[in-house]
Enzyme design. Sequence first.
Site, short mmCIF file in Angstrom:
data_model
loop_
_atom_site.label_atom_id
_atom_site.label_comp_id
_atom_site.label_asym_id
_atom_site.label_seq_id
_atom_site.Cartn_x
_atom_site.Cartn_y
_atom_site.Cartn_z
CE LYS A 1 -8.54 1.82 3.24
NZ LYS A 1 -7.51 2.12 4.25
CD GLU B 1 -2.42 1.26 2.79
OE1 GLU B 1 -3.37 2.06 2.95
OE2 GLU B 1 -1.99 0.52 3.70
CB CYS C 1 -5.26 -0.54 4.55
SG CYS C 1 -4.80 -0.22 6.27
#
Length: 531
Positions: A352, A288, A405
């Site tokens: 995301k 990430e 994440c």
Amino acid sequence: MERIAESIMLSWGGKRMVLAFGAGALAVLALPPFNFFAVLFVSFPVLVWLLDGASGSAEAGIVGRMRPAFATGWWFGFGYFVAGLWWLGNALLVDADGFAWALPLAVLGLPALLAIFYGAATALAWLLWSDGVGRVAALAAAFGVTEWARGFVLTGFPWNAIGYAAMPAPLMMQSAEIVGIFGMSALTVFVFSAPALLGTRRGAVAGMVAALLLFSLHIGYGWLALHRIDSADPAPARTVVRIVQPAIDQSAKWDMAERERIFARLLQFSAVSPRDGAPRPTHIVWPETALPFLLTENPGALSRIAGMLQVGQTLVTGAVRFEDGIGGAPQRFYNTIYVIDDEGQIIGSADKAHLVPFGEYLPFERLLRRFGLAPVAETFGGFSAADHRTTLSLSGGLNAVPLICYEAIFPGLSTLSGSRGDLLLNLTNDAWYGMTPGPYQHLRQAQLRAVETRLPLVRAANSGISAVIDAGGRVVGGLPLGEAGVFDVALPPDTDTVWSAGNRRFSFGLIIVILAMMAGFARRSKIQRFD
């Protein structure tokens, strides 16, 4: 045991608080990295006995009579979340000058809020409390409901749901395919609370037999599921994944003076020759926000990536994506996964969707910024969420379900309507939390997403724990926490699911209904005995 149960039931004041807090904190030893699940046979009986003695004044009304039960569950939850989430404070120490003041809010404030869910669970259970196995069923049903609610209330934070404590190894993870993590949470509370019946005798035989049967089914299904996966005819492995774990210190990640060194390190690790006789990787995966700059600010980066990649190779990397405002609209930054081919072209991306409150964005931003608050990861001024989620097309005809994440802790995000995908792709940066239990807990929750979907999971973490996980939740390759390096693994095959996400929701609902009916019948029988 009856003497111990009686002593706990009759405890009051500070002793009762300490017992509840200690029982909750002890339960954390069942979670990674300890995995000592047997402690739950102590934690939950203590909670049951404390609730047996949690009676309010008959003249206080129903809310007043529920208050002792709520307080007992709240102290249990406070102990569980303080002991299980203290490591969140480590993220605030990365920029201690700006965020150290908030350490008590992370270490004590968040656990205090999350403990409200467990207080609500014990208060709900109290409404159907009885003196036999029914009260164990009531507690299990209430915990299942509140763990489910913890998954979406105020954007959701289902970290360390109780069900994970009953899954220390892949053999004990397979039931999640049928009942999901929230169903597992309810059944976990039932099984590990059952020994409390030995301290009060009533319903002990029935409760212990039921708990033993559930535990046996749990283990038995685990063996059958893993056997089914291992018995399937393996498809030829055409995809070889290389995971790069650079172990970049979080404090250096966005330092202007460190950016070239970090980028060069990523390129160097990615270009390492395979071991003798091993096939070269088809896909290279970085963690990430691995790129330490905006691609638009470093036009030569794509050409350097193309120079590193061999013909046919693809790079999958986390990055920050910039989107300029149009018509006076503010600039937007996204936590993104890029797919880059061997010619240095971006051939796919995914943003995301589920951002971390106070980490990546600030709830009630206008109000809270007046008080000087800002997101912890405010390098670019905070992130925006994706408008929608879709599979990410990789080379070789693969479609990945992106989980950036902590999106991996939400069961609902590992499935997409209209497309199952070929693998789960989890890029994360757990360097925020240092050498603490946090990365181990995060890995365990990602493992369960592979089990629930029966898809392999590819996980790249900046400082660990990076891993490739098969459809049975087994780690087939990885690097430990804190170690820098690379590893190559043939992508494990996916496996047909025997139970869909919709069926898991049905199973969860059925479990809650059955437990609630058991509790209600026992409560009614108790009232009739005293009438």
